[in-house]
Design an enzyme around this catalytic site. Structure first.
Site, PDB file in Angstrom:
ATOM      1  N   SER A  78     -32.020  -1.948   6.703  1.00  0.00           N
ATOM      2  CA  SER A  78     -32.314  -2.982   5.731  1.00  0.00           C
ATOM      3  C   SER A  78     -32.612  -4.349   6.355  1.00  0.00           C
ATOM      4  CB  SER A  78     -31.156  -3.115   4.754  1.00  0.00           C
ATOM      5  OG  SER A  78     -29.988  -3.569   5.416  1.00  0.00           O
ATOM      6  N   LYS A  85     -29.997 -13.173   7.975  1.00  0.00           N
ATOM      7  CA  LYS A  85     -30.339 -12.173   6.964  1.00  0.00           C
ATOM      8  C   LYS A  85     -29.868 -12.702   5.610  1.00  0.00           C
ATOM      9  CE  LYS A  85     -29.696  -7.213   5.903  1.00  0.00           C
ATOM     10  NZ  LYS A  85     -29.046  -5.958   6.296  1.00  0.00           N
ATOM     11  N   SER A 126     -28.625  -0.314   9.611  1.00  0.00           N
ATOM     12  CA  SER A 126     -29.485  -1.413   9.169  1.00  0.00           C
ATOM     13  C   SER A 126     -29.762  -2.490  10.212  1.00  0.00           C
ATOM     14  CB  SER A 126     -28.899  -2.075   7.925  1.00  0.00           C
ATOM     15  OG  SER A 126     -29.132  -1.264   6.798  1.00  0.00           O
TER      16      SER A 126
END
EC number: 6.3.5.7
Lengths: 95, 482, 485
Positions: free
Chosen positions: B151, B76, B175
Site C-alpha cells: 500500500s 505516508k 506494504s
C-alpha cells in the site's frame, strides 16, 4: 463456503455499510472466493495449538493514574461534521 | 541530485554545499514537474516544508544541527500530521485535518526533518497496487503503465522518481517491502513494536508496523534511528534500547549464515526473479556468507490466515469511521441508521468494504472458532517456522515478490490474484519479525527485490547485510530513465 | 402451584480512578460536555489505548474482598456494536478472561438467616458516553466525557429469589465497593447502576423461565420496585397462558413500570475478539499479595467485631458496620463517650435524621464524631437531660459551638438542686388538684402510669432542665404521701 445475497445483506447491516442492490451479487461472489481461499486452513489440525493474538508474548504495561489531558474540546471539534453547544450532533436517536 | 541518498544530502548540508531551503525547493520543483504523472503525493505542503527548511538552516547556522536537520522526507498519508489533511487514501478522511501528530511524525519534527507532504497509498493500506486510493493510483516511475505496488506505493514511487530522498511507510502484509521491490528502492519493516503505532491509522493492529523507505540501506538506518523507540502512548510498543543503526553497517559478513526457504523458490514465480535473487545470493557468498536450505513449511497458509486476521481487526478498527466526530458524513441522513450506512457505504471504497465484510463475517456468531481462532493458531505455526529456521541461520533470503510490477488494472478484477502478490511478505507480519527489501536486478526492465528476514530485533544485522550488498552492487543506484 | 422468581444481577460500579481506563482525561463528574474527552476518548484515527494500573488494582482488591479467584492473566476483548455514544464502534471489555472469577457474598435475610449469593465474575470495561435526546428538536447530542470511565461489571449467579434478596445483595456489593474505596457509590450520578435479570418458574422446577433484563436502574428502591413489578407482570402473562419474550426492558421510575425497549438491533452479534491494541494483563502472587495487604476491614468482619466489642444488637451492628465512614464515626463517638449503646442510638437516630433531612454525607457532617461524643458525655454525667441534648445537638449542627459552649450559653444545664426541684413539684401538685384527686383515688398499681402527667408538667416548668430521676422520685414520694395520708 459460499455466501448468498441474504448473507451479504446481513453482514452489510452488521457492519453498517450501504451496499447498492446491483452490487450485492458481486460482493457475494468476491466474499465467497475469499472464504474459499481461507478454507485451506481447515485442512490443518490445530487442536493443541495456542492461538497467537500478538506477534510477541509481551504483556500489558500499566499507566499511572494521572490526569494528563485537559480540555481540548474546541480544538478537537474543528473536524466534527456537526456540533452544537459543545455536543456532537446526530439524527435523533429513538430508544 | 536525483539519485542522491539521504546520507549524501546530509553531507551536502553539513559542508554547506546547499542549504535546506535550496534542497527543499529542489524537491518541491521535482514534485511540481513530475507528480502530475506519478501521482505519488496526495497532499504537498510547500509552505510548511520551506518554513521547516528555513528553521533547519537557522539551527545549522547556530551550530546545533543533528544528522537529520534539514533533510526532506515525505510521510505516508497514514500518519497523522497536525494541521495537514490526513486522508489514509480514503474519501472517508478527505476532509480530516488531523488535530495531532503521530509519534513518528513528532520524532522527525524533533530531528529537524522537513516534510514535503503526504504520499499516496491504497485506501486504509488495503491493497498491493495503490489502485484502491481515493485519489487515483500512483504510478511506477520505471514504467508509468505499471503499478508502484502498495500500500505504500506513493512513498516508493516518490523516492524512485526522485521526488523525495526518503519517506515513511507502513507494512501490514508487505506494504513497505513490496512497493520497495517494485520501484527499485530499499524498504524495511521493523520488528513489531519497534516503531510506535500511535497516530498511524490502524488497519490491522497486530500486524501494522511503520518503517523507513529510501534508496539505500544506509538511509534506512538513518531513518530508523529517528523512527524507532519506546512510546508510552502505544501499549504494543516495546521498551528496549535503540541502537545507532548506522554504526554496524560496515561489519563484515564473514560467517553470516543465510537460509533459503525452499517454499520461496517454488510455485508461481517469475523465473527471471528467481535468477536475480540467486545472483544476489552468490554475491553474499562472495562477501563471506554461507548458504543453506531451510524450510518454512506453513508458508502456504500465510495468505489464508492473514485474510482472516487482518480483515477481522480491520472490521473493528474501521468502526470508528461513523460520521459522528470527524470524517465523511452523508448528505441529509433521514435517521441514525441511514447516516451510518450511507456515510460508511459512500465513504469507503470497494476493497475496504470487502475486507470489512470478510472480517465481520469471520467474527460473527458461530464462525469465530472456525475462522478467527483457527487463523490465530495457524499464525503460531507460521511464527514457529520462522523461529525454527532462524535458530539455524542468521538471515533468511528470498524474493520479495513473485512478479515484477504489473500493469494498472491487470489484477483489479480479481482480488485473489492481487492477494497472491503478497505471498512472500505476508507471513513475516504474522510472525512479527523484521524484513528488508533491497533492489537486486531487473526483470523486463522492471526492478526486482531481494527480501532479507531476521529474528526479532535483528534490524542491525539486516541493515548491515543490505548495506554490504549495496557496497558491492549498484542496483540501488539505478534510476528510471526519463 | 406456587410461583418462584429467579433473579440475577449485573452491577456496573464506576471505579474511582482520577483518569480514564485508557486515556489521561479526567473522570470527574459534572464537567461541561466534551471538555473531558481527549483524542483517545474521541477515537480519533490512529489513537491507541494504554491501560490505567489503578483500575487493575481496584478490580483485584474487589476480587479479594469477595474471596474470588483472581485472573492472573486477563485479556481485554472488543464488543462490537454501533451507537453514537460509543466512539470506537466497540466497547473494550473482558469476555473470555476476566480479571475476577467466581466469588461470593453473604446477605442477611429478614428472618435473620444468612444466604450466600454467588458472584460469577467481575470484569473491567470502559463506560460509554451520554446521548442527550431532549436538548434539541430533531437531533441527539453526544457528550463523551463519561466515555472511557473505568467500570467494574459484577455479575451474580441467578441465586436470588425475591426483590428483597436482590436489594440486600445490591446493598452488600455497594457497601463492599465503597468500603474498599474503589467506587464512590453515588447512584444518582450513575456511579453504581444495576441491570436486573428476572424470570419466574413454578417452585421446585429445575428449568429457568425466559428472562427479561431491566437496565440501568440507579436506586435501591427502584431496584426493588422494578423487580417486584416485573415478577407480577411475568406471572400475569404466564397465568393467562402467555409467553415471556426474552428482551431488554427499561424501568420508568415515574410510572413505576418496565417497558420493552424498541429493539435497536434485531439480533445482537457483538463479534467479540481479543483487542489487538492491548496486551494480556499478567499479574503474579507478589502483586496480589501487595494488594491483599491493603485490604481494609470489610462490613462482615466489622459487624462481628461490633457485636463482640460493643455488645450491640444484631441490627445496630449490621447498620453501623455497613459503611466505612459511618463505622468510623460511630466508633469515635462510642470511644469518646465511653458508651457504645448510647452512641449507636444517637448515630442511628438524631445524627442520621439530620443527615437525611439535609442530604448530607456523614463525611461532611457539621458535627464531628468527637463533638457528638462530647455531647453524650454531658448526658452521662447528668449535666443535661437526653431531651435537652437533642436541643443542644441541633444548635451544634447549626454551628453554635461545642456541647459545653451551647449548654453554657443557652443555660441548659440540668437542675439538680433538690430545693428548686421540690418547689416546682409542690407548685405542680398545688395547681392540678383534679389530677391529684384521681391519683389519690386510683388503685395503687395504676398510679405509676398516672405520674407521667405530673412529670410532664414539672419538666415543662423547668424547661426540660430538671433532672428527671429526681423529679420522679419526689413526685412519687409526695403524691403517695397524699394518698396514704
Amino acid at each position: 463456503m459460499s455466501l448468498d445475497r441474504t448473507d451479504v445483506e446481513k453482514i452489510a447491516h452488521l457492519a453498517r455499510l450501504n451496499i447498492a442492490e446491483q452490487d450485492i451479487q458481486e460482493y457475494a461472489e468476491n466474499l465467497s472466493n475469499i472464504l474459499d481461499l481461507v478454507d485451506q486452513m481447515q485442512a490443518v489440525d490445530t487442536q493443541d495449538i495456542t492461538p497467537m493474538a500478538h506477534p510477541m508474548d509481551a504483556i500489558q504495561r500499566l499507566r499511572l493514574d494521572e490526569v494528563t489531558e485537559g480540555n481540548q474540546r474546541d480544538h478537537l471539534q474543528t473536524v466534527a461534521p456537526a456540533v452544537e453547544a459543545g455536543l456532537f450532533q446526530v439524527p435523533k436517536v429513538i430508544e | 541530485m536525483l539519485d542522491k541518498t539521504l546520507a549524501e544530502l546530509a553531507q551536502g548540508l553539513a559542508t554547506g554545499e546547499f542549504s535546506s531551503v535550496e534542497l527543499t525547493q529542489h524537491y518541491l520543483d521535482r514534485i511540481n514537474a513530475e507528480d502530475g504523472t506519478l501521482n505519488s503525493f496526495i497532499t504537498v505542503t510547500p509552505e510548511q516544508a520551506l518554513a521547516q527548511a528555513e528553521a533547519a538552516d537557522q539551527l545549522r547556522a547556530a551550530g546545533s544541527a543533528g544528522t537529520f536537520t534539514g533533510l526532506p522526507i515525505a510521510h505516508k498519508d497514514i500518519f497523522c500530521t497536525q494541521g495537514v489533511r490526513t486522508s489514509c487514501g480514503s474519501k472517508m478522511l478527505d476532509n480530516f485535518v488531523s488535530p495531532y501528530n503521530a509519534t513518528v511524525v513528532e520524532h522527525f519534527n524533533q530531528a529537524g526533518a522537513v516534510s514535503l507532504g503526504k504520499t499516496n497509498m491504497d485506501e486504509f493500506a488495503m491493497g498491493s497496487s495503490n489502485e484502491s486510493s481515493f485519489y487515483g493510483p500512483a504510478r511506477n516511475p520505471w514504467n508509468t503503465d505499471c503499478v508502484p505496488g502498495g500500500s505504500s506505493g506513493g512513498s516508493a514511487a516518490a523516492i524512485a522518481g526522485g521526488l523525495t530522498p526518503g519517506a515513511t511507510g507502513s507494512d501490514t502484509g508487505g506494504s513497505i517491502r513490496q512497493p520497495a521491490a517494485l520501484c527499485g528502492i530499499t524498504g524495511l519493516k521493523p520488528t513489531y513494536g519497534r516503531v510506535s503505532r500511535y497516530g498511524m491509522i490502524a488497519y490491522a493492529s497486530s500486524l501494522d508496523q511503520g518503517g523507513p523507505m529510501a534508496r539505500t540501506a544506509e538511509d534506512n538506518a538513518m531513518m530508523l534511528n529517528v523512527m524507532a523507540g519506546f512510546d508510552p502512548k502505544d501499549s504494543t510498543s516495546l521498551d528496549r534500547p535503540v541502537p545507532d543503526y548506522t554504526l554496524t553497517l560496515n561489519d563484515s559478513l564473514k560467517g553470516l549464515k543465510i537460509g533459503l526457504p525452499k517454499e520461496f523458490f517454488s510455485g508461481e514465480i517469475d523465473p527471471q526473479i528467481t535468477t536475480q535473487v540467486q545472483n544476489a545470493i552468490r554475491e553474499f557468498e562472495a562477501l563471506g556468507a554461507t548458504v543453506q536450505e531451510v524450510s518454512l513449511p506453513n508458508t502456504h497458509l500465510a495468505i489464508p490466515a492473514y485474510y482472516i486476521i487482518a480483515p477481522a481487526e480491520a472490521s473493528s478498527n474501521l468502526s470508528r469511521f461513523d460520521g459522528v466526530r470527524y470524517g465523511y458524513r452523508c448528505e441529509d441522513p433521514t435517521d441514525l441508521e441511514d447516516m451510518y450506512k450511507r456515510s460508511r457505504g459512500e465513504g469507503f471504497g470497494e476493497e475496504v468494504k470487502r475486507r470489512i465484510m470478510v472480517g465481520t463475517y469471520a467474527l460473527s456468531e458461530g464462525f469465530y472458532d472456525a475462522y478467527y481462532k483457527k487463523a490465530l493458531q495457524i499464525r503460531r505455526l507460521i511464527q514457529q517456522d520462522y523461529v525454527n529456521a532462524l535458530s539455524e541461520v542468521d538471515i533468511i533470503m528470498g524474493p520479495t515478490t513473485p512478479h515484477p510490477a504489473f500493469k494498472l488494472g491487470e489484477k483489479n478484477a480479481d482480488p485473489i490474484s492481487m492477494y497472491m502478490e503478497d505471498i512472500f511478505t505476508i507471513s513475516l507480519n504474522l510472525a512479527g519479525m523484521p524484513g528488508i527489501s533491497v533492489p537486486c536486478g531487473f526483470a523486463n526492465q522492471l526492478p526486482v527485490g531481494l527480501q532479507m528476514i531476521g529474528n526479532y530485533f535483528a534490524e542491525e544485522r539486516l541493515l548491515n547485510a543490505a548495506h554490504q550488498f549495496q557496497q558491492a552492487t549498484d542496483w540501488h543506484k539505478q534510476t528510471p530513465g526519463q | 402451584m406456587e410461583w418462584e422468581a429467579v433473579i440475577g444481577l449485573e452491577i456496573h460500579a464506576q471505579l474511582a480512578t482520577k483518569s480514564k481506563i485508557f486515556s489521561g482525561a479526567s473522570t470527574a463528574f459534572g464537567a461541561e460536555p466534551n471538555t473531558q474527552a481527549c483524542a483517545v476518548d474521541l477515537a480519533l484515527p490512529g489513537t491507541l489505548p494504554v491501560f490505567n494500573g489503578e483500575a487493575l488494582r481496584m478490580a483485584v482488591l474487589f476480587g479479594l474482598a469477595i474471596d474470588a479467584e483472581i485472573g492472573y492473566t486477563s485479556v481485554f476483548d472488543r464488543k462490537n456494536y454501533f451507537y453514537p455514544d460509543l466512539p470506537k464502534g466497540y466497547q473494550t471489555s473482558q469476555l473470555f478472561h476476566p480479571i475476577v472469577g467466581t466469588g461470593y457474598v453473604d446477605i442477611t435475610l429478614d428472618d435473620g438467616t444468612i444466604k450466600r449469593v454467588g458472584v460469577t465474575r467481575a470484569h473491567l470495561e470502559e463506560d460509554a458516553g451520554k446521548s442527550l435526546h431532549e436538548e434539541f428538536p430533531n437531533m441527539t447530542g453526544i457528550d463523551l466525557n463519561r466515555a472511557g470511565t473505568p467500570l467494574l461489571e459484577i455479575v451474580s449467579e441467578p441465586d436470588m429469589r425475591s426483590a428483597e434478596e436482590a436489594v440486600a445483595y445490591v446493598k452488600k456489593i455497594h457497601a463492599i465497593v465503597t468500603n474498599l474505596g474503589i467506587c464512590d457509590g453515588n447512584m444518582a450520578e450513575g456511579s453504581f447502576r444495576c441491570d436486573c435479570n428476572v424470570s419466574v418458574r413454578y417452585k421446585g422446577e429445575e428449568e429457568f423461565g425466559n428472562r427479561t433484563e431491566s437496565k440501568n436502574i440507579n436506586s435501591f428502591r427502584f431496584i426493588e420496585k422494578a423487580i417486584k413489578g416485573e415478577i407480577i407482570r411475568q406471572i400475569d402473562i404466564l397465568e393467562d397462558g402467555g409467553h415471556i419474550t426474552q428482551e431488554t426492558r427499561l424501568y420508568d421510575a415515574n410510572k413505576d413500570e418496565t417497558r420493552s425497549m424498541r429493539s435497536k438491533e434485531e439480533a445482537n452479534d457483538y463479534r467479540y475478539f481479543p483487542c489487538p491494541d492491548l496486551l494480556p494483563i499478567v499479574i503474579d502472587d507478589d502483586y496480589v499479595n501487595q494488594v491483599r495487604a491493603t485490604l481494609p476491614e470489610l462490613p462482615d468482619a466489622r459487624k462481628a467485631r461490633f457485636l463482640e466489642q460493643y455488645k450491640l444488637s444484631d441490627y445496630d451492628a449490621m447498620v453501623l458496620s455497613a459503611y466505612r465512614d459511618l463505622s468510623h464515626y460511630f466508633e469515635t463517638v462510642a470511644n469518646t463517650a465511653g458508651d457504645a449503646k448510647l452512641a449507636a442510638n444517637w448515630v442511628m437516630g438524631e445524627l442520621s435524621k439530620l443527615l437525611n433531612q439535609n442530604d448530607t454525607d456523614i463525611k461532611d457532617s457539621p458535627v464531628s464524631a468527637e463533638q457528638l461524643g462530647g455531647l453524650l458525655l454531658r448526658i452521662k454525667d447528668n449535666t443535661i437531660t437526653g431531651k435537652i441534648a437533642k436541643q443542644v445537638f441541633e444548635a451544634m449542627w447549626a454551628g453554635e459551638g461545642s456541647a459545653d459552649e451551647v449548654i453554657e450559653s443557652k443555660g441548659l444545664k440540668q437542675v439538680t438542686d433538690s430545693g428548686a426541684i421540690e418547689s416546682m413539684v409542690d407548685d405542680v401538685i398545688a395547681a392540678n388538684q383534679p389530677q391529684v384527686d384521681q391519683y389519690v383515688n386510683a388503685e395503687p398499681d395504676k398510679r405509676g402510669k398516672m405520674i407521667g402527667f405530673f412529670m410532664g408538667k414539672v419538666m415543662q416548668a423547668s424547661q426540660g432542665k430538671a433532672n428527671p430521676g429526681q423529679v420522679q422520685g419526689l413526685l412519687k414520694q409526695k403524691l403517695d404521701a397524699l394518698a396514704d395520708g
